[in-house]
Write an enzyme that holds these catalytic residues in place. Structure first.
Site, mmCIF file in Angstrom:
data_model
loop_
_atom_site.group_PDB
_atom_site.id
_atom_site.type_symbol
_atom_site.label_atom_id
_atom_site.label_comp_id
_atom_site.label_asym_id
_atom_site.label_seq_id
_atom_site.Cartn_x
_atom_site.Cartn_y
_atom_site.Cartn_z
ATOM 1 N N LYS A 1 10.868 3.254 10.159
ATOM 2 C CA LYS A 1 10.941 1.794 10.335
ATOM 3 C C LYS A 1 11.307 1.083 9.029
ATOM 4 O O LYS A 1 12.040 0.093 9.036
ATOM 5 C CB LYS A 1 9.631 1.248 10.904
ATOM 6 C CG LYS A 1 8.504 1.087 9.915
ATOM 7 C CD LYS A 1 7.334 0.313 10.511
ATOM 8 C CE LYS A 1 6.145 0.270 9.579
ATOM 9 N NZ LYS A 1 6.330 -0.488 8.343
ATOM 10 N N ARG B 1 -0.927 7.790 1.817
ATOM 11 C CA ARG B 1 -0.321 8.641 2.856
ATOM 12 C C ARG B 1 -1.382 9.047 3.847
ATOM 13 O O ARG B 1 -2.492 9.414 3.449
ATOM 14 C CB ARG B 1 0.235 9.939 2.228
ATOM 15 C CG ARG B 1 1.374 9.774 1.297
ATOM 16 C CD ARG B 1 1.536 11.025 0.443
ATOM 17 N NE ARG B 1 0.343 11.273 -0.387
ATOM 18 C CZ ARG B 1 0.102 12.376 -1.083
ATOM 19 N NH1 ARG B 1 0.966 13.372 -1.035
ATOM 20 N NH2 ARG B 1 -0.984 12.513 -1.811
ATOM 21 N N LYS C 1 8.040 -1.712 -2.434
ATOM 22 C CA LYS C 1 7.531 -0.864 -1.346
ATOM 23 C C LYS C 1 8.684 -0.261 -0.538
ATOM 24 O O LYS C 1 8.729 0.943 -0.284
ATOM 25 C CB LYS C 1 6.607 -1.701 -0.443
ATOM 26 C CG LYS C 1 6.139 -0.993 0.803
ATOM 27 C CD LYS C 1 5.238 0.211 0.507
ATOM 28 C CE LYS C 1 5.035 1.045 1.753
ATOM 29 N NZ LYS C 1 4.233 2.216 1.537
ATOM 30 N N ARG D 1 3.533 8.587 15.670
ATOM 31 C CA ARG D 1 4.648 7.641 15.589
ATOM 32 C C ARG D 1 5.894 8.293 14.983
ATOM 33 O O ARG D 1 5.850 8.836 13.911
ATOM 34 C CB ARG D 1 4.229 6.401 14.781
ATOM 35 C CG ARG D 1 3.247 5.518 15.555
ATOM 36 C CD ARG D 1 2.811 4.320 14.757
ATOM 37 N NE ARG D 1 1.747 4.630 13.817
ATOM 38 C CZ ARG D 1 1.075 3.703 13.128
ATOM 39 N NH1 ARG D 1 1.374 2.436 13.266
ATOM 40 N NH2 ARG D 1 0.121 4.067 12.307
ATOM 41 N N ALA E 1 12.729 21.307 2.867
ATOM 42 C CA ALA E 1 13.535 21.099 4.084
ATOM 43 C C ALA E 1 12.667 21.294 5.321
ATOM 44 O O ALA E 1 11.710 22.060 5.318
ATOM 45 C CB ALA E 1 14.688 22.090 4.083
ATOM 46 N N GLY E 2 13.000 20.581 6.367
ATOM 47 C CA GLY E 2 12.237 20.673 7.613
ATOM 48 C C GLY E 2 12.885 19.836 8.701
ATOM 49 O O GLY E 2 14.069 19.511 8.612
ATOM 50 N N CYS F 1 6.095 5.057 8.847
ATOM 51 C CA CYS F 1 6.668 4.281 7.733
ATOM 52 C C CYS F 1 8.156 4.512 7.483
ATOM 53 O O CYS F 1 8.955 3.581 7.595
ATOM 54 C CB CYS F 1 5.875 4.550 6.467
ATOM 55 S SG CYS F 1 4.196 3.901 6.571
ATOM 56 N N LEU G 1 11.098 17.716 -1.664
ATOM 57 C CA LEU G 1 12.320 18.520 -1.570
ATOM 58 C C LEU G 1 12.070 19.744 -0.699
ATOM 59 O O LEU G 1 12.560 20.829 -0.994
ATOM 60 C CB LEU G 1 12.787 18.950 -2.974
ATOM 61 C CG LEU G 1 13.417 17.860 -3.836
ATOM 62 C CD1 LEU G 1 13.829 18.412 -5.190
ATOM 63 C CD2 LEU G 1 14.641 17.232 -3.150
ATOM 64 N N GLU H 1 0.846 -1.191 0.000
ATOM 65 C CA GLU H 1 0.000 0.000 0.000
ATOM 66 C C GLU H 1 0.886 1.247 0.000
ATOM 67 O O GLU H 1 1.872 1.319 0.715
ATOM 68 C CB GLU H 1 -0.904 -0.023 1.245
ATOM 69 C CG GLU H 1 -1.877 1.121 1.328
ATOM 70 C CD GLU H 1 -2.692 1.300 0.052
ATOM 71 O OE1 GLU H 1 -3.418 0.381 -0.333
ATOM 72 O OE2 GLU H 1 -2.588 2.375 -0.562
HETATM 73 N N1 LIG Z 1 0.044 4.191 8.022
HETATM 74 C C1 LIG Z 1 0.422 4.408 6.778
HETATM 75 O O1 LIG Z 1 0.433 5.535 6.310
HETATM 76 C C2 LIG Z 1 0.858 3.263 5.894
HETATM 77 C C3 LIG Z 1 0.975 3.463 4.508
HETATM 78 C C4 LIG Z 1 1.356 2.405 3.701
HETATM 79 C C5 LIG Z 1 1.642 1.167 4.271
HETATM 80 N N2 LIG Z 1 1.555 1.006 5.627
HETATM 81 C C6 LIG Z 1 1.841 -0.319 6.193
HETATM 82 O O2 LIG Z 1 0.596 -0.968 6.446
HETATM 83 C C7 LIG Z 1 0.686 -1.753 7.633
HETATM 84 C C8 LIG Z 1 -0.385 -1.309 8.617
HETATM 85 O O3 LIG Z 1 -0.117 0.027 9.002
HETATM 86 P P1 LIG Z 1 -1.164 0.894 9.840
HETATM 87 O O4 LIG Z 1 -0.568 2.241 9.980
HETATM 88 O O5 LIG Z 1 -2.510 0.738 9.232
HETATM 89 O O6 LIG Z 1 -1.118 0.103 11.239
HETATM 90 P P2 LIG Z 1 -2.007 0.351 12.528
HETATM 91 O O7 LIG Z 1 -1.142 0.086 13.680
HETATM 92 O O8 LIG Z 1 -2.731 1.656 12.426
HETATM 93 O O9 LIG Z 1 -3.128 -0.795 12.428
HETATM 94 C C9 LIG Z 1 -2.867 -2.159 12.544
HETATM 95 C C10 LIG Z 1 -4.083 -2.827 13.153
HETATM 96 O O10 LIG Z 1 -3.922 -4.243 13.078
HETATM 97 C C11 LIG Z 1 -4.518 -4.818 14.224
HETATM 98 N N3 LIG Z 1 -4.024 -6.210 14.367
HETATM 99 C C12 LIG Z 1 -2.769 -6.610 14.662
HETATM 100 N N4 LIG Z 1 -2.714 -7.963 14.676
HETATM 101 C C13 LIG Z 1 -3.952 -8.413 14.361
HETATM 102 C C14 LIG Z 1 -4.532 -9.703 14.199
HETATM 103 N N5 LIG Z 1 -3.806 -10.817 14.349
HETATM 104 N N6 LIG Z 1 -5.834 -9.800 13.898
HETATM 105 C C15 LIG Z 1 -6.572 -8.675 13.738
HETATM 106 N N7 LIG Z 1 -6.090 -7.434 13.869
HETATM 107 C C16 LIG Z 1 -4.802 -7.290 14.168
HETATM 108 C C17 LIG Z 1 -4.131 -3.875 15.330
HETATM 109 O O11 LIG Z 1 -4.958 -4.028 16.462
HETATM 110 C C18 LIG Z 1 -4.289 -2.515 14.636
HETATM 111 O O12 LIG Z 1 -5.578 -1.984 14.840
HETATM 112 C C19 LIG Z 1 2.119 -1.599 8.126
HETATM 113 O O13 LIG Z 1 2.902 -2.638 7.646
HETATM 114 C C20 LIG Z 1 2.561 -0.280 7.516
HETATM 115 O O14 LIG Z 1 3.950 -0.215 7.326
HETATM 116 C C21 LIG Z 1 1.141 2.014 6.444
#
Ligand SMILES: NC(=O)c1ccc[n+]([C@@H]2O[C@H](COP(=O)([O-])OP(=O)(O)OC[C@H]3O[C@@H](n4cnc5c(N)ncnc54)[C@H](O)[C@@H]3O)[C@@H](O)[C@H]2O)c1
Length: 432
Positions: free
Chosen positions: A266, A154, A207, A331, A255-256, A263, A253, A151
């Site tokens: 990590k 943003r 990704k 985060r 600055a900040g 994301c 681009l 995914e």
């Molecule tokens: N947040 C972003 O902007 C973004 C964008 C692109 C990709 N991602 C990726 O997508 C993934 C999810 O990110 P997020 O920000 O949505 O995470 P998040 O922490 O907001 O949500 C994750 C959810 O999963 C639930 N969960 C965990 N284990 C579970 C299980 N076994 N069964 C059911 N529910 C469960 C948690 O309770 C939580 O509510 C990550 O790998 C992240 O890197 C995030």
């Protein structure tokens, strides 16, 4: 199509609601019952513009349902998306895949007919292979296919990004399954999204390669901003000047402060671990991580300098504490290290963020949340514009001065240096 989203966070809930809005029947599952209770009572567990309306509309039409019952959701779906978090493991650079494997183990128990299992979570190369191995211990390989569909949305722009993505990446070694996902995404492809298919490992790496590249662009311009400050050059001219080159592009681009969020920090770390595992030194990404860590310290030192190294009992106001606007996500926000550091040095800090008070700061002393800009800035010695929320872009500083004049450190370059100086403000910004 019948879909199930496991994990109802920023990615799972937004994509689940958007898939439902395209006419699919979607079950959103989360193991946190309080989240599901909120959703079943018309409340959204986090802030994302436009999400409440979208969820309510599709919930009312019965296309979008919420449950903690994974069995019910998996049994009633043909496509199961894993959207759980992959944070950094404690005291490590690696991605914590425990939620992903736990979800896969649970799914494996409830496969009753052919399922496409899609990882939307950001996972290191070969994770799909591991999920496949794990599930095949319980179920025949004829009953499932594991696919990668990273995914790219943003936070703050998530719905728009889902609906109008630059590209949709699907990684699978099975042509029929790739076709099925192409059909699922067809309404977006028809509106101009590019559909790109590759093998599973390829999609997983795309990704990380994307996020690491964007993080590199940010660190690159941030380091150049440091040079601009020493040479009397305006970083914004440099950004515009290089961004006009189509090979470089003008985005990312600005600055900040150090980059933050759930994301980039990590994912840059996790991909260097993959490099190490496969004996490949990803030295550029490693140096980006170092540069970003240094930046947190560098900007905090700049704050000290602005206050002539006298922080004790100084009142500092933070405008915005999230890592970017239009999200409540804290985060890895640089405010998480800056604020405790300044408090330790004796500062008294007040803050205002349009997304509300932050639980991350609840245990800190001498830190107060205000629900508006003017109260937060009252009696301040220094006002730091940390996050570029819209409402900070046209502040009436003269009015905010009230009893006392304060210094301004604009970490987002929201104001013109010339104008601010002309008006007599003691104004500092980044790379200008
Ligand atoms: N947040 C972003 O902007 C973004 C964008 C692109 C990709 N991602 C990726 O997508 C993934 C999810 O990110 P997020 O920000 O949505 O995470 P998040 O922490 O907001 O949500 C994750 C959810 O999963 C639930 N969960 C965990 N284990 C579970 C299980 N076994 N069964 C059911 N529910 C469960 C948690 O309770 C939580 O509510 C990550 O790998 C992240 O890197 C995030």
């Amino acid at each position: 199509m019948k879909i199930c989203m496991i994990g109802t966070g920023y990615v799972g809930l937004v994509s689940g609601a958007c898939f439902a809005d395209l006419g699919n029947s979607v079950w959103c599952v989360d193991k946190k019952s309080e989240k599901i209770d909120l959703l079943n009572n018309d409340q959204i567990p986090f802030f994302e513009p436009g999400l409440e309306e979208l969820v309510n509309k599709n919930y009312a039409s019965n296309r979008l349902k919420f449950t903690t019952d994974l069995k019910l959701a998996v049994r009633n779906s043909d496509i199961v998306f894993i959207c759980v978090g992959t944070p950094t493991l404690k005291k490590s650079r690696s991605a914590d895949l425990s939620h992903v494997f736990q979800a896969a183990t649970e799914i494996s128990k409830f496969i009753n007919k052919f399922k496409i299992i899609v990882t939307k979570s950001t996972v290191p190369v070969t994770t799909g292979d591991k999920i496949e191995k794990l599930i095949s211990k319980k179920k025949s390989k004829r009953l499932f296919e594991v696919v990668s569909n990273p995914e790219f949305l943003r936070e703050g722009e998530a719905i728009r990004d889902f609906r109008f993505p630059d590209r949709i990446v699907v990684g699978s070694n099975n042509k029929k399954v790739t076709k099925k996902l192409e059909t699922l995404y067809d309404p977006l492809i028809k509106k101009g999204a590019k559909f790109f298919s590759t093998n599973r490992r390829g999609a997983e790496l795309i990704k990380y390669a994307s996020n690491a590249f964007l993080a590199t662009k940010i660190s690159y311009i941030n380091e150049l901003a440091n040079l601009c400050e020493k040479t009397g050059v305006n970083i914004e001219d440099v950004s515009l000047g290089i961004g006009l080159d189509k090979r470089i592009g003008s985005r990312f681009l600005r600055a900040g402060p150090a980059f933050g969020g759930s994301c980039f920090p990590k994912d840059t770390k996790a991909v260097t671990v993959t490099g190490d595992v496969f004996n490949t030194d990803l030295s550029i990404i490693k140096s980006v991580i170092k540069s970003n860590d240094k930046r947190r310290i560098l900007l905090t030192n700049r704050v000290k300098k602005i206050l002539s190294n006298k922080i004790k009992n100084k009142k500092i106001a933070f405008l915005g504490v999230t890592f970017k606007p239009n999200t409540d996500d804290m985060r890895q926000s640089s405010s998480l290290s800056m604020i405790p550091f300044l408090l330790k040095k004796g500062a008294r800090i007040s803050y205002y963020d349009p997304s509300g008070e932050k639980k991350e700061f609840s245990k800190l002393k001498n830190l107060l949340f205000h629900d508006n800009v003017s109260d937060a800035c009252k009696n301040a010695d220094l006002v730091i514009i940390h996050t570029e929320w819209e409402e900070f872009k046209a502040l009436d500083f003269k009015k905010l001065y009230r009893k006392k004049k304060f210094k301004i450190y604009d970490m987002r370059n929201l104001y013109s240096v010339e104008l601010m100086r002309k008006k007599g403000f003691s104004y500092y910004s980044i790379g200008r």
